[in-house]
Design a protein around this motif. Structure first.
Motif, short mmCIF file in Angstrom:
data_model
loop_
_atom_site.label_atom_id
_atom_site.label_comp_id
_atom_site.label_asym_id
_atom_site.label_seq_id
_atom_site.Cartn_x
_atom_site.Cartn_y
_atom_site.Cartn_z
N THR A 11 0.83 -1.20 0.00
CA THR A 11 0.00 0.00 0.00
C THR A 11 0.87 1.25 0.00
OG1 THR A 11 -1.72 1.22 1.19
CG2 THR A 11 -0.15 -0.01 2.52
N SER A 12 0.36 2.27 -0.66
CA SER A 12 1.03 3.57 -0.63
C SER A 12 0.47 4.45 0.48
CB SER A 12 0.85 4.28 -1.99
OG SER A 12 -0.54 4.36 -2.32
N ASP A 13 -0.52 3.93 1.21
CA ASP A 13 -1.15 4.68 2.31
C ASP A 13 -1.17 3.81 3.57
OD1 ASP A 13 -2.54 6.35 3.95
OD2 ASP A 13 -4.35 6.49 2.70
N VAL A 14 -0.01 3.73 4.23
CA VAL A 14 0.10 2.92 5.43
C VAL A 14 -0.81 3.47 6.53
CG1 VAL A 14 1.67 2.10 7.24
CG2 VAL A 14 2.45 2.22 4.86
N GLY A 15 -0.98 4.77 6.57
CA GLY A 15 -1.84 5.38 7.57
C GLY A 15 -3.27 4.88 7.50
N GLN A 16 -3.75 4.59 6.28
CA GLN A 16 -5.11 4.08 6.13
C GLN A 16 -5.23 2.70 6.74
OE1 GLN A 16 -7.87 5.24 5.57
NE2 GLN A 16 -9.21 3.57 4.92
N LEU A 17 -4.22 1.86 6.60
CA LEU A 17 -4.25 0.54 7.22
C LEU A 17 -4.30 0.68 8.74
CD1 LEU A 17 -1.80 -1.68 5.15
CD2 LEU A 17 -4.22 -1.19 4.77
N ASP A 18 -3.58 1.64 9.25
CA ASP A 18 -3.58 1.86 10.70
C ASP A 18 -4.97 2.28 11.17
OD1 ASP A 18 -2.02 1.82 13.09
OD2 ASP A 18 -1.99 4.01 13.09
N ARG A 19 -5.62 3.16 10.40
CA ARG A 19 -6.97 3.61 10.75
C ARG A 19 -7.97 2.45 10.67
NH1 ARG A 19 -4.84 8.13 8.05
NH2 ARG A 19 -5.60 7.43 6.02
N LEU A 20 -7.79 1.59 9.67
CA LEU A 20 -8.67 0.44 9.55
C LEU A 20 -8.52 -0.51 10.74
CD1 LEU A 20 -8.38 -0.41 5.74
CD2 LEU A 20 -10.38 0.48 6.95
N MET A 21 -7.30 -0.67 11.23
CA MET A 21 -7.08 -1.51 12.40
C MET A 21 -7.80 -0.93 13.61
SD MET A 21 -5.85 -4.14 13.92
CE MET A 21 -4.79 -4.84 12.67
N ASP A 22 -7.71 0.39 13.80
CA ASP A 22 -8.42 1.03 14.91
C ASP A 22 -9.92 0.82 14.78
OD1 ASP A 22 -6.08 1.99 16.05
OD2 ASP A 22 -6.21 3.95 15.08
N ASP A 23 -10.42 0.93 13.56
CA ASP A 23 -11.85 0.76 13.31
C ASP A 23 -12.27 -0.67 13.64
OD1 ASP A 23 -14.45 0.97 12.48
OD2 ASP A 23 -14.00 1.33 10.37
N TRP A 24 -11.47 -1.65 13.22
CA TRP A 24 -11.81 -3.06 13.48
C TRP A 24 -11.80 -3.37 14.97
CZ3 TRP A 24 -8.60 -7.06 15.42
CH2 TRP A 24 -9.19 -8.34 15.38
N VAL A 25 -10.80 -2.85 15.68
CA VAL A 25 -10.71 -3.10 17.13
C VAL A 25 -11.95 -2.55 17.83
CG1 VAL A 25 -9.46 -2.46 19.24
CG2 VAL A 25 -8.20 -3.21 17.21
N GLU A 26 -12.38 -1.34 17.44
CA GLU A 26 -13.55 -0.74 18.08
C GLU A 26 -14.84 -1.46 17.68
OE1 GLU A 26 -15.83 3.60 18.44
OE2 GLU A 26 -13.91 3.43 17.37
N ALA A 27 -14.95 -1.81 16.40
CA ALA A 27 -16.20 -2.39 15.90
C ALA A 27 -16.43 -3.81 16.42
CB ALA A 27 -16.20 -2.39 14.38
N THR A 28 -15.36 -4.54 16.70
CA THR A 28 -15.50 -5.95 17.11
C THR A 28 -15.39 -6.13 18.62
OG1 THR A 28 -13.13 -6.33 16.78
CG2 THR A 28 -14.61 -6.78 14.91
N GLN A 29 -15.39 -5.04 19.37
CA GLN A 29 -15.27 -5.17 20.82
C GLN A 29 -16.40 -6.04 21.38
OE1 GLN A 29 -14.94 -1.44 22.82
NE2 GLN A 29 -14.69 -2.34 24.83
N GLY A 30 -16.02 -7.03 22.19
CA GLY A 30 -17.00 -7.93 22.76
C GLY A 30 -17.42 -9.06 21.84
N LYS A 31 -16.88 -9.07 20.61
CA LYS A 31 -17.26 -10.09 19.63
C LYS A 31 -16.05 -10.86 19.10
CE LYS A 31 -20.97 -7.11 17.82
NZ LYS A 31 -21.50 -6.47 16.59
N ARG A 32 -14.94 -10.18 18.90
CA ARG A 32 -13.80 -10.80 18.23
C ARG A 32 -13.20 -11.92 19.07
NH1 ARG A 32 -12.01 -5.65 19.76
NH2 ARG A 32 -10.46 -5.67 21.43
N THR A 33 -12.60 -12.87 18.39
CA THR A 33 -11.93 -13.98 19.06
C THR A 33 -10.41 -13.84 18.99
OG1 THR A 33 -12.00 -15.29 17.02
CG2 THR A 33 -13.84 -15.54 18.57
#
Length: 231
Positions: A11-33
């Motif tokens: 990727t040429s936008d590493v920052g976007q991957l970082d933001r996606l990781m933050d989004d996934w962590v927040e969105a899957t709270q209480g659900k992720r394994t």
């Protein structure tokens, strides 16, 4: 069996991957394994990014992949990458947390076996120990061996590590101990009293050895068991 997934991205936008990781962590709270997630950037190729995700098992990873939040983030991940990410799925067949090993050896060889000199090989030359039950809250290895030797001689304690957790250079332990008062302790002559209690300790490791430790144990409870304090 622990399962680890490696996701290779360009990727040429590493920052976007970082933001996606933050989004996934927040969105899957209480659900992720997933139990552990890490993102690394290739030092020789800044567009090469690897995400590492750990799960308790392959089955738990499949449950995680079925979450709608995970699927949404994956689609956004694909869009943020210059090419389709590749996946490597690994069953962990061996896992050694080396700092845990040296701490375990400390309990087995120094405490339970009563071999204070074994600490010389397990601790750094500049080792510092912090324990409010000792003569000073900050003692070097020689002083720690001397004072702890008196405790070991007085009680011949056997320590059971109930939990041990490692993160980076730090290892935290929750323990129970049992012993018998067969030697002088803090001016108290041997009583033959069986004693038991709880302890917590945190260790800082460096270069495969223990460089520093912090101890907390129920010294007052021990004195009560010996009849030195009123309950």
């Amino acid at each position: 069996m622990t399962f680890v997934q490696f996701i290779d991205c360009r990727t040429s936008d590493v920052g976007q991957l970082d933001r996606l990781m933050d989004d996934w962590v927040e969105a899957t709270q209480g659900k992720r394994t997933a139990t552990h997630s890490m993102v690394g950037q290739d030092r020789s190729d800044s567009a090469h990014v690897v995400e590492i995700v750990e799960f308790p098992s392959y089955e738990e990873a499949m449950k995680n992949s079925e979450l709608p939040e995970t699927n949404r983030i994956f689609q956004e991940l694909v869009a943020a990458c210059d090419e389709m990410p590749t996946f490597t799925d690994l069953d962990v067949v061996r896992e050694d947390q080396l700092n845990k090993l040296v701490v375990s050896r400390f309990f087995e060889e120094v405490v339970d076996a009563g071999n204070l000199d074994a600490a010389d090989a397990l601790c750094t030359d500049d080792y510092r120990e912090h324990d409010p039950a000792l003569s000073s809250y900050d003692v070097d290895l020689a002083r720690a061996k001397q004072e702890n030797g008196e405790i070991i001689a007085a009680f011949n304690p056997q320590v059971t590590v109930e939990n041990m957790i490692a993160e980076g250079e730090m290892v935290a332990c929750r323990m129970t101990y049992r012993g018998r008062h067969t030697g002088a302790y803090q001016g108290l002559e041997p009583t033959g009293q069986d004693v038991a209690g709880t302890m917590h300790a945190t260790f800082r490791c460096r270069g495969g050895k223990i460089a520093e430790s912090w101890w907390n144990w129920d010294d007052l409870g021990l004195l009560r068991q010996l009849g030195a304090l009123e309950i």
